[in-house]
Write an enzyme that holds these catalytic residues in place. Sequence first.
Site, PDB file in Angstrom:
ATOM      1  CG  ASP A 196     -10.059  16.331 -14.215  1.00 57.54           C
ATOM      2  OD1 ASP A 196      -9.466  15.720 -15.133  1.00 57.54           O
ATOM      3  OD2 ASP A 196     -11.035  15.857 -13.607  1.00 57.54           O
ATOM      4  NE  ARG A 240      -2.719   0.402   3.482  1.00 60.17           N
ATOM      5  CZ  ARG A 240      -1.961   0.640   4.554  1.00 60.17           C
ATOM      6  NH1 ARG A 240      -1.263   1.762   4.673  1.00 60.17           N
ATOM      7  NH2 ARG A 240      -1.891  -0.252   5.530  1.00 60.17           N
ATOM      8  CE1 TYR A 261     -16.969  12.245 -14.578  1.00 62.65           C
ATOM      9  CE2 TYR A 261     -16.395  12.195 -12.256  1.00 62.65           C
ATOM     10  CZ  TYR A 261     -16.854  11.560 -13.380  1.00 62.65           C
ATOM     11  OH  TYR A 261     -17.217  10.251 -13.319  1.00 62.65           O
ATOM     12  CE  LYS A 273     -13.610   8.376 -17.287  1.00 64.40           C
ATOM     13  NZ  LYS A 273     -13.807   9.656 -16.626  1.00 64.40           N
TER      14      LYS A 273
HETATM   15  C1  LIG Z   1     -14.156  10.090 -15.338  1.00 64.98           C
HETATM   16  C2  LIG Z   1     -13.665  11.408 -14.860  1.00 64.98           C
HETATM   17  C3  LIG Z   1     -13.307  11.609 -13.512  1.00 64.98           C
HETATM   18  C4  LIG Z   1     -13.472  10.533 -12.456  1.00 64.98           C
HETATM   19  O1  LIG Z   1     -12.640   9.468 -12.681  1.00 64.98           O
HETATM   20  P1  LIG Z   1     -12.990   7.946 -12.234  1.00 64.98           P
HETATM   21  O2  LIG Z   1     -11.791   7.205 -12.641  1.00 64.98           O
HETATM   22  O3  LIG Z   1     -14.239   7.554 -12.952  1.00 64.98           O
HETATM   23  O4  LIG Z   1     -13.221   7.987 -10.755  1.00 64.98           O
HETATM   24  C5  LIG Z   1     -12.808  12.844 -13.161  1.00 64.98           C
HETATM   25  N1  LIG Z   1     -12.681  13.839 -14.069  1.00 64.98           N
HETATM   26  C6  LIG Z   1     -13.028  13.685 -15.351  1.00 64.98           C
HETATM   27  C7  LIG Z   1     -12.869  14.817 -16.311  1.00 64.98           C
HETATM   28  C8  LIG Z   1     -13.529  12.461 -15.803  1.00 64.98           C
HETATM   29  O5  LIG Z   1     -13.894  12.322 -17.081  1.00 64.98           O
END
Ligand SMILES: *Cc1c(COP(=O)(O)O)cnc(C)c1O
Length: 396
Positions: free
Chosen positions: A185, A61, A113, A210
Amino acid sequence: MGQPTFDNKSHDLAASGFGTRAIHAGHVPDGLTGAVIPPISLSTTFKQTAAGVHKGFDYSRSGNPTRNNFEDAVALLEGGKHGLAFSSGSATTATIINSLQAGSHVISVNDVYGGTYRYFTKVAVGNGVDTTFVDLANADDIEPHFKENTKLVWIETPTNPTLRIIDIEAVAKHAHAHGAYLVVDNTFMSPYFQNPLSLGADIVVHSVTKYINGHSDVVMGVAVTNDTSIYEKLKFLQNSLGAVPSAFDSFLARRGLMTLEVRMKRHEENALRIAEFLSKNSHIDEVIYPGLSSHPQHELARRQQRGFGGMLSFRMKGTLDNVNVFLQNLQYITLAESLGGVESLIEVPAVMTHGSVSEEDRAKLGITDTLVRLSVGIETAEDLINDLAQSLDAAY
Ligand SMILES: *Cc1c(COP(=O)(O)O)cnc(C)c1O
């Protein structure tokens, strides 16, 4: 008679091209077997040679060789010193917000998001952290919202699903003038098209789920920073909160990273072709893609990004009924949430990803019932265009 050593990757990898960094970061052939790809390190614990003496790993961890390899590679691609991986993009967000003390204030872009919005409004608030949501199409509009206790500014650009561009450099200046950190982000652009740290951001985060992993088979997140004190705080929380990815997911994400450049180029090439096709289609009212000169912030996108990515949105004529017939006729493009995978995914934000946003807020953000979001995959462009063309014709 020494064997020649092939550990010849000691040259300055940081100065090499994106593809080279993506492939070679941390990939030194295994000393024992010569394996070109490091084996997945599944062990949860590591032998110590004396109490407290080890090779940098004691418990998985706290640190894991496969995870470390992924973290270092993403950091190198974002132009950062430190990377930290988490079990999801959302866990990354939660860990960063957890680093704020009760009584802190956050400013977030308003079309952030959905999961991040939920965390700010339903979780962080219970821990004494308040958030103000601001439309940042014009970066200077942030100024009146700073308070004495504003510690963090959180943005995402391009935004989801209306693909508005936020001027990272300008927002960073405002944040820093008030002693606040800027988090960006960068999920939609990936490190291939945009590096927020170089524009003044203090932390860049990704939903690795993604584009970085890119194959719709891992849920994971990552944060990168150049600030060692931020890193140490987050590293402590990564271990204390424990939302870490598995070694196997870290391996898959590291593998995905190797092809990020070629995938992003193709995502973009396909997206641009589809955006041009849709712009000429009589069933479409509006195409939103930052790569089109018709996009209101095309120039800003050109300036702060190295490309326009694979996400586009469009407004269909008619009603949700037309949209549904269109979606049901698609052959290759799959009706599903998420984005950034090799396969094309399509969705209707008003009833899917943004269904929990109030009707009033959706109206403000331009998320109408006929707004469709397309994550353009890397299939053959002609097939995607034919798929869209025949389904649009069927819908009216
Ligand atoms: C999908 C997404 C998240 C969250 O990510 P997860 O891996 O689904 O928890 C945060 N920001 C953006 C822009 C996203 O597309």
